[in-house]
Design a protein around this motif. Structure first.
Motif, short mmCIF file in Angstrom:
data_model
loop_
_atom_site.label_atom_id
_atom_site.label_comp_id
_atom_site.label_asym_id
_atom_site.label_seq_id
_atom_site.Cartn_x
_atom_site.Cartn_y
_atom_site.Cartn_z
N SER A 114 -29.37 35.49 -32.06
CA SER A 114 -28.52 35.26 -33.06
C SER A 114 -27.19 35.19 -32.68
O SER A 114 -26.14 34.37 -32.68
N LYS A 115 -26.93 36.39 -32.12
CA LYS A 115 -25.40 36.63 -31.57
C LYS A 115 -24.88 35.43 -30.61
O LYS A 115 -23.89 34.71 -30.70
N ARG A 118 -24.55 32.02 -32.01
CA ARG A 118 -23.47 31.83 -32.91
C ARG A 118 -22.37 31.22 -31.77
O ARG A 118 -21.35 30.73 -32.32
N ARG A 154 -31.20 27.93 -31.70
CA ARG A 154 -29.90 28.01 -32.49
C ARG A 154 -28.62 27.45 -31.40
O ARG A 154 -28.65 27.44 -30.15
N PRO A 155 -27.85 26.69 -31.90
CA PRO A 155 -27.68 26.26 -33.35
C PRO A 155 -28.71 25.40 -33.89
O PRO A 155 -28.69 25.04 -35.08
#
Length: 279
Positions: A114-115, A118, A154-155
């Motif tokens: 996730s980090k 982002r 992600r993203p």
């Protein structure tokens, strides 16, 4: 030879080391030389030699085949290679500089990163600007489990949604995602940094990496479009040869892929695609 043939753009076609899965990297350079490929794309894996610049350069010099692309170890099975996510891309960029390659190929982050996810779009841009190395983010696909789609990148798996400076387009991944590659390539042309030449059956759940022309993607039409628009990048053959029972069978698959590129990377209609690809 007719003048129009002399004037035709000639594709630069690389052999990905992934095509000789589990073989030592020098074998890829040898096969590339024997079959007439223009260069080699190195996929960095757990194999120590894929991580060692001087040994790759030795193989390149021995067989007189340059290295045109470095595929960073951002695949699911290479998560333990080169440590942290940003370290992988930084080290791949350094290797590109050291071996004189043209591009880093990188997958987008996984959903659990996730980090990293982002900061990915801006981070890739910053790293490319700092190093001067072309970092081309590859299109991926949704994962399907029990008939349901799961967002595992992600993203997002589709790089067209973001302002990456450079993108790698993979026909096999597009087939799983049910994306029309010709349409995508038209959209991406100004920032298309690399192409993985392969194929697949649309809407499937397996990343097939078929010989180009054996699936349902408009690969031939896409190559003609790129030639018509004087695209100067590298076509990296990235097919699955594990079904081959002998080296000769494997080499025949690779030679067929190379011939496909040479045949279809030629000027043609830049308008709507004609339906002459395999179904």
């Amino acid at each position: 030879m007719p003048q129009e043939d002399l004037d035709r753009p000639s594709p630069h076609v690389a052999l990905s080391t992934s095509c000789l899965f589990l073989a030592e990297p020098p074998d890829s350079f040898r096969v590339a030389s024997e079959l007439g490929f223009d260069s080699v794309e190195v996929l960095v894996t757990h194999q120590r030699m894929t991580q060692l610049t001087h040994q790759l350069q030795d193989a390149s010099q021995k067989y007189q085949v340059p290295i045109s692309a470095i595929h960073a170890p951002t695949l699911f099975f290479t998560q333990q290679v080169w440590g942290r996510p940003w370290t992988k891309i930084q080290m791949a960029a350094k290797m590109v500089e050291q071996v004189g390659a043209e591009v880093v190929v990188a997958h987008p982050p996984f959903a659990w990163q996730s980090k990293y996810g982002r900061s990915f779009v801006e981070g890739v841009h910053t790293l490319s600007e700092m190093t001067g190395v072309k970092i081309a983010v590859e299109n991926m696909y949704p994962w399907r489990v029990g008939g349901r789609e799961m967002q595992m990148y992600r993203p997002h798996w589709d790089p067209r949604r973001f302002d990456y400076d450079w993108v790698t387009w993979d026909f096999s991944h597009a087939s799983i995602a049910q994306v029309d590659s010709l349409e995508a390539i038209r959209e991406l042309l100004p920032r298309l940094g690399h192409v993985h030449l392969t194929d697949g059956h649309d809407g499937g759940t397996s990343d097939e990496h078929l010989i180009p022309g054996q699936g349902e993607q408009p690969v031939a039409e896409s190559l003609r479009y790129l030639a018509e628009h004087d695209w100067q990048g590298v076509l990296g053959v990235e097919i699955n040869t594990r079904s081959a029972k002998t080296d000769d069978q494997r080499n025949a698959m690779l030679a067929e892929s190379l011939d496909f590129a040479r045949t279809h990377f030629r000027p043609g209609p830049a308008g709507p695609a004609t339906d002459d690809h395999a179904s």
